[in-house]
Design an enzyme around this catalytic site. Structure first.
Site, PDB file in Angstrom:
ATOM      1  N   HIS A   1       0.816  -1.212   0.000  1.00 51.74           N
ATOM      2  CA  HIS A   1       0.000   0.000   0.000  1.00 51.74           C
ATOM      3  C   HIS A   1       0.852   1.265   0.000  1.00 51.74           C
ATOM      4  O   HIS A   1       0.410   2.315  -0.440  1.00 51.74           O
ATOM      5  CB  HIS A   1      -0.930   0.026   1.213  1.00 51.74           C
ATOM      6  CG  HIS A   1      -1.731  -1.229   1.377  1.00 51.74           C
ATOM      7  ND1 HIS A   1      -2.684  -1.616   0.470  1.00 51.74           N
ATOM      8  CD2 HIS A   1      -1.696  -2.195   2.336  1.00 51.74           C
ATOM      9  CE1 HIS A   1      -3.224  -2.766   0.862  1.00 51.74           C
ATOM     10  NE2 HIS A   1      -2.638  -3.133   1.987  1.00 51.74           N
TER      11      HIS A   1
ATOM     12  N   HIS B   1       5.399   6.677   6.681  1.00 49.22           N
ATOM     13  CA  HIS B   1       5.085   6.212   5.325  1.00 49.22           C
ATOM     14  C   HIS B   1       4.577   7.401   4.519  1.00 49.22           C
ATOM     15  O   HIS B   1       4.362   8.495   5.061  1.00 49.22           O
ATOM     16  CB  HIS B   1       4.040   5.089   5.357  1.00 49.22           C
ATOM     17  CG  HIS B   1       2.736   5.514   5.966  1.00 49.22           C
ATOM     18  ND1 HIS B   1       2.478   5.419   7.317  1.00 49.22           N
ATOM     19  CD2 HIS B   1       1.621   6.082   5.421  1.00 49.22           C
ATOM     20  CE1 HIS B   1       1.274   5.885   7.575  1.00 49.22           C
ATOM     21  NE2 HIS B   1       0.732   6.298   6.444  1.00 49.22           N
TER      22      HIS B   1
ATOM     23  N   HIS C   1       1.989   8.917   1.113  1.00 47.29           N
ATOM     24  CA  HIS C   1       0.896   8.772   0.150  1.00 47.29           C
ATOM     25  C   HIS C   1       1.215   9.706  -1.010  1.00 47.29           C
ATOM     26  O   HIS C   1       1.720  10.811  -0.792  1.00 47.29           O
ATOM     27  CB  HIS C   1      -0.441   9.149   0.791  1.00 47.29           C
ATOM     28  CG  HIS C   1      -0.807   8.299   1.977  1.00 47.29           C
ATOM     29  ND1 HIS C   1      -1.548   7.138   1.862  1.00 47.29           N
ATOM     30  CD2 HIS C   1      -0.508   8.428   3.289  1.00 47.29           C
ATOM     31  CE1 HIS C   1      -1.698   6.599   3.068  1.00 47.29           C
ATOM     32  NE2 HIS C   1      -1.074   7.365   3.954  1.00 47.29           N
TER      33      HIS C   1
ATOM     34  N   GLU D   1      -3.382  13.307   1.230  1.00 46.79           N
ATOM     35  CA  GLU D   1      -4.691  12.889   1.725  1.00 46.79           C
ATOM     36  C   GLU D   1      -5.449  14.099   2.264  1.00 46.79           C
ATOM     37  O   GLU D   1      -6.576  14.360   1.872  1.00 46.79           O
ATOM     38  CB  GLU D   1      -4.506  11.817   2.799  1.00 46.79           C
ATOM     39  CG  GLU D   1      -3.832  10.569   2.238  1.00 46.79           C
ATOM     40  CD  GLU D   1      -4.186   9.314   2.998  1.00 46.79           C
ATOM     41  OE1 GLU D   1      -4.732   8.382   2.372  1.00 46.79           O
ATOM     42  OE2 GLU D   1      -3.892   9.252   4.211  1.00 46.79           O
TER      43      GLU D   1
ATOM     44  N   HIS E   1       3.425  10.695   6.684  1.00 50.33           N
ATOM     45  CA  HIS E   1       2.786  10.446   7.972  1.00 50.33           C
ATOM     46  C   HIS E   1       3.780   9.795   8.930  1.00 50.33           C
ATOM     47  O   HIS E   1       4.271   8.690   8.661  1.00 50.33           O
ATOM     48  CB  HIS E   1       1.574   9.519   7.806  1.00 50.33           C
ATOM     49  CG  HIS E   1       0.424  10.156   7.102  1.00 50.33           C
ATOM     50  ND1 HIS E   1      -0.619   9.418   6.554  1.00 50.33           N
ATOM     51  CD2 HIS E   1       0.136  11.459   6.860  1.00 50.33           C
ATOM     52  CE1 HIS E   1      -1.499  10.254   6.012  1.00 50.33           C
ATOM     53  NE2 HIS E   1      -1.056  11.495   6.182  1.00 50.33           N
TER      54      HIS E   1
ATOM     55  N   THR F   1      -6.174   6.398   7.991  1.00 51.57           N
ATOM     56  CA  THR F   1      -6.706   6.639   6.647  1.00 51.57           C
ATOM     57  C   THR F   1      -6.672   5.382   5.793  1.00 51.57           C
ATOM     58  O   THR F   1      -6.975   5.428   4.604  1.00 51.57           O
ATOM     59  CB  THR F   1      -5.914   7.765   5.931  1.00 51.57           C
ATOM     60  OG1 THR F   1      -4.557   7.343   5.744  1.00 51.57           O
ATOM     61  CG2 THR F   1      -5.946   9.054   6.751  1.00 51.57           C
TER      62      THR F   1
END
Length: 263
Positions: free
Chosen positions: A65, A95, A97, A107, A120, A200
């Site tokens: 992910h 990590h 996104h 996000e 994050h 999330t």
């Protein structure tokens, strides 16, 4: 969609997560759109304190992910405190996104504007809970520091991560990644917004005190390109899907107040 196979595709993406995780439609879901004119300045909020001097990264991995850097969280060598937090929270992992080239990948958004990526840093309440797993499902269990990445110049320290990504191209891959201190990824200004929210990603526990830094850090398009060379699949799988657009869109605020440490 089975619970173990959530993802970001049409057949298992965020719009379908509620089928296996009903809390996806809960009262404190994340991320959110931060509307600057609706934010409440709280002069009583103390500054964020990041005690990362003894930080010890352990490994870097691709969990299918995102890319994750994990830390030794056996003691209080790296903690966040201040802001909305009653006590220090230990750093567990960080990590990212991100989106596809030239598109939003953060996000959280600010007045509807997104950024190229969002970092994050995940911390847990070790003073109150015995394990990260226990803390992750409790209302005050986690504190996540969010940092926006906007496209610009090369980030002088991010290359330490992007240069290691080839080692974790495929889902399930893991590699030693020792001695990295995320202090180098912080912007110069630690002004923040804060609100009660959730993970999330599934299981979407409503357990996160979010601290979102106002000031973004720069990342070059070349550096972002290295993130997009990762894939969602394992090396042995027939299909190969490039890892991008691994973000959830903003969720309804449902009466929550967003506080700011600045005017």
């Amino acid at each position: 969609m089975k619970g173990s196979t959530w993802g970001y595709g049409e057949e298992n993406g965020p719009s379908l997560w509620h089928k296996d995780y009903p809390i996806a439609q809960g009262s404190r879901q994340s991320p959110i759109n931060i509307v600057a004119s609706d934010v409440c300045f709280d002069p009583s909020l103390p500054p964020i304190q990041l005690s990362y001097d003894q930080c010890t990264s352990v490994n870097i991995s691709n969990n299918g992910h995102s890319v994750v850097v994990e830390f030794d969280d056996s003691d209080d060598r790296s903690v966040i405190s201040g802001g909305p937090l009653v006590n220090p929270y230990r750093l567990r992992q960080f990590h990212f996104h991100w989106g596809e080239k030239g598109c939003q990948g953060s996000e959280h958004t600010v007045d509807g504007k997104g950024f190229a990526s969002e970092l994050h840093l995940v911390h847990w309440n070790a003073e109150k809970y015995m394990t990260f797993g226990q803390a992750a499902s409790e209302p005050d269990g986690l504190a996540v520091l969010g940092i926006f990445l906007e496209t610009g110049d090369d980030h002088r320290w991010l290359h330490k991560i992007t240069d290691a990504l080839y080692m974790v191209k495929f889902k399930g891959s893991i590699s030693d990644f020792k001695g990295f201190n995320p202090k180098c990824l912080l912007p110069s200004n630690l002004h923040f917004w804060t609100y009660p929210g959730s993970l999330t990603t599934p299981p979407l526990h409503e357990s996160v005190l979010w601290i979102i830094l106002e000031e973004p850090i720069a990342v070059s398009e070349k550096q972002m390109g290295k993130f997009r060379m990762l894939v969602f699949n394992g090396e042995e799988e027939d299909s190969r899907s490039r890892m991008e657009n691994n973000f959830r869109r903003p969720q309804p605020l449902k009466g929550r107040k967003v506080l700011a440490s600045f005017k």
